[in-house]
Design an enzyme around this catalytic site. Structure first.
Site, PDB file in Angstrom:
ATOM      1  N   GLY A  44     -75.138 102.841   0.401  1.00 45.42           N
ATOM      2  CA  GLY A  44     -76.124 102.086   1.271  1.00 45.42           C
ATOM      3  C   GLY A  44     -74.873 101.414   2.351  1.00 45.42           C
ATOM      4  O   GLY A  44     -75.261 101.187   3.611  1.00 45.42           O
ATOM      5  N   CYS A  45     -74.042 100.708   1.697  1.00 45.76           N
ATOM      6  CA  CYS A  45     -73.013  99.952   2.640  1.00 45.76           C
ATOM      7  C   CYS A  45     -72.180 100.721   3.450  1.00 45.76           C
ATOM      8  O   CYS A  45     -71.909 100.228   4.751  1.00 45.76           O
ATOM      9  CB  CYS A  45     -72.069  99.230   1.646  1.00 45.76           C
ATOM     10  SG  CYS A  45     -72.642  97.990   0.621  1.00 45.76           S
ATOM     11  N   THR A  46     -71.948 102.189   3.205  1.00 44.57           N
ATOM     12  CA  THR A  46     -71.198 103.024   3.969  1.00 44.57           C
ATOM     13  C   THR A  46     -72.197 103.357   5.116  1.00 44.57           C
ATOM     14  O   THR A  46     -71.938 103.257   6.427  1.00 44.57           O
ATOM     15  CB  THR A  46     -70.899 104.456   3.262  1.00 44.57           C
ATOM     16  OG1 THR A  46     -69.849 103.641   2.216  1.00 44.57           O
ATOM     17  CG2 THR A  46     -70.069 105.235   4.537  1.00 44.57           C
ATOM     18  N   THR A  49     -72.560 100.390   7.531  1.00 41.51           N
ATOM     19  CA  THR A  49     -71.324 100.304   8.545  1.00 41.51           C
ATOM     20  C   THR A  49     -71.071 101.377   9.430  1.00 41.51           C
ATOM     21  O   THR A  49     -70.848 100.916  10.470  1.00 41.51           O
ATOM     22  CB  THR A  49     -70.145  99.815   7.384  1.00 41.51           C
ATOM     23  OG1 THR A  49     -70.475  98.895   6.458  1.00 41.51           O
ATOM     24  CG2 THR A  49     -68.863  99.852   8.239  1.00 41.51           C
TER      25      THR A  49
END
Length: 154
Positions: A44-46, A49
């Site tokens: 999710g963070c990738t 970003t």
């Protein structure tokens, strides 16, 4: 507690993936997007970003500064940025001091286990240094576009 709309955004001084220091005060007069994400290089963070990276050209006309903030150190941020071609600052809040100031360091629960961590939250700080908008419990899909729309309305 998260910062309410219209309140002054807490000051911060953090280093990015290249060891460059960024202070909120250095961006006075410009919109600042401060998105807090739980951990470098997780799915999710990738995606979040990379979505902001892909949208960078659309933020440029507003001179908006984009910052991703999470725990872990500059080395972790550098590896994450290099792997995914991230060119904007990823700020290392290793001791979660800034996450606490912004009220996003909270108790989380996963598979019945409770622990402290960063809640996926985004702040839009207006050119006046005040919180213009806040997104809590962010859903990654379409989030960068929603933030861009808000920046365009400042």
């Amino acid at each position: 507690m998260p910062i309410d709309l219209g309140k002054k955004a807490p000051a911060f001084t953090l280093k990015d993936q290249d060891g460059t220091t960024h202070k909120l005060a250095d961006y006075a007069g410009r919109p600042v997007v401060l998105y807090f994400y739980p951990k470098d290089d997780t799915p999710g963070c990738t995606q979040e970003t990379c979505d902001f990276q892909a949208s960078l050209p659309k933020f440029k006309p507003n001179k908006a500064a984009i910052f991703g903030v999470s725990i872990l150190d500059e080395k972790s941020k550098a590896k994450f940025a290099a792997k995914h071609g991230i060119t904007f600052p990823l700020l290392a809040d290793a001791d979660h001091e800034i996450a606490e100031k912004y009220g996003v360091w909270q108790e989380k629960s996963l598979y019945g286990r409770k622990f402290m961590g960063i809640m996926r939250t985004t702040y839009l700080i207006g050119p006046d240094g005040k919180v213009a908008q806040r997104w809590d419990n962010v859903k990654v899909n379409g989030h960068a576009d929603a933030v861009l729309q808000a920046v365009n309305q400042l």
